[in-house]
Motif scaffolding. Sequence first.
Motif, short mmCIF file in Angstrom:
data_model
loop_
_atom_site.label_atom_id
_atom_site.label_comp_id
_atom_site.label_asym_id
_atom_site.label_seq_id
_atom_site.Cartn_x
_atom_site.Cartn_y
_atom_site.Cartn_z
N ARG A 94 45.83 38.59 43.16
CA ARG A 94 45.79 37.39 42.32
C ARG A 94 45.67 37.72 40.83
O ARG A 94 45.56 36.83 40.00
N TYR A 95 45.71 38.99 40.49
CA TYR A 95 45.55 39.41 39.10
C TYR A 95 46.88 39.81 38.47
O TYR A 95 47.75 40.38 39.11
N ASP A 96 46.99 39.55 37.17
CA ASP A 96 48.10 40.05 36.37
C ASP A 96 47.58 41.26 35.61
O ASP A 96 46.46 41.26 35.10
N ILE B 285 43.48 43.18 32.56
CA ILE B 285 43.53 42.62 33.91
C ILE B 285 42.92 41.23 33.89
O ILE B 285 41.87 41.01 33.29
N GLY B 286 43.61 40.29 34.49
CA GLY B 286 43.14 38.91 34.53
C GLY B 286 44.29 37.98 34.89
O GLY B 286 45.15 38.32 35.70
N GLN B 287 44.32 36.81 34.26
CA GLN B 287 45.35 35.82 34.50
C GLN B 287 46.21 35.67 33.25
O GLN B 287 45.68 35.46 32.16
N ALA B 288 47.53 35.76 33.40
CA ALA B 288 48.45 35.61 32.27
C ALA B 288 48.69 34.13 31.98
O ALA B 288 48.79 33.32 32.90
N ASP B 289 48.78 33.78 30.68
CA ASP B 289 49.11 32.41 30.31
C ASP B 289 50.61 32.26 30.16
O ASP B 289 51.38 33.15 30.51
N GLU B 290 51.07 31.13 29.63
CA GLU B 290 52.50 30.85 29.51
C GLU B 290 53.22 31.84 28.59
O GLU B 290 54.40 32.13 28.78
N GLN B 291 52.53 32.38 27.58
CA GLN B 291 53.12 33.35 26.66
C GLN B 291 53.04 34.78 27.17
O GLN B 291 53.52 35.70 26.52
N GLY B 292 52.40 34.98 28.30
CA GLY B 292 52.27 36.32 28.87
C GLY B 292 51.01 37.06 28.44
O GLY B 292 50.81 38.21 28.82
N GLY C 21 41.18 37.95 30.43
CA GLY C 21 40.39 38.66 31.42
C GLY C 21 39.65 39.82 30.79
O GLY C 21 38.99 39.67 29.78
N ASP C 22 39.79 41.00 31.38
CA ASP C 22 39.04 42.19 30.95
C ASP C 22 39.97 43.25 30.37
O ASP C 22 41.13 43.35 30.74
N GLN C 23 39.39 44.04 29.45
CA GLN C 23 40.14 45.13 28.81
C GLN C 23 39.45 46.45 29.12
O GLN C 23 38.23 46.56 29.07
N PHE C 24 40.26 47.46 29.44
CA PHE C 24 39.76 48.81 29.70
C PHE C 24 40.58 49.80 28.88
O PHE C 24 41.77 49.60 28.68
N THR C 25 39.95 50.87 28.41
CA THR C 25 40.66 51.96 27.76
C THR C 25 40.39 53.24 28.54
O THR C 25 39.34 53.40 29.16
N ARG C 26 41.34 54.13 28.49
CA ARG C 26 41.25 55.38 29.25
C ARG C 26 41.02 56.55 28.31
O ARG C 26 41.71 56.70 27.31
#
Length: 63
Positions: free
Chosen positions: A8-10, A26-33, A37-42
């Motif tokens: 269920r995640y984009d 990671i989360g839900q995309a809106d109409e503009q893409g 949600g959440d942000q992760f860096t590697r």
Amino acid sequence: MVTRKFGRYDLAMKTDEAGNPILLFIGQADEQGMIKGDQFTRRLIKDENGVTLKDHWDYKGKV
């Protein structure tokens, strides 16, 4: 940016020049893409021979 759907995640991933993901949304995309949600860096550190010394993801919060 590489976008995918996982369950269920984009997901949206930015990659480095070698194709390794370094930034993840990671989360839900809106109409503009844009992903809400959440942000992760590697953190990916390699030595001069290409051997991985450190590889982990840091949680950076909500976006």
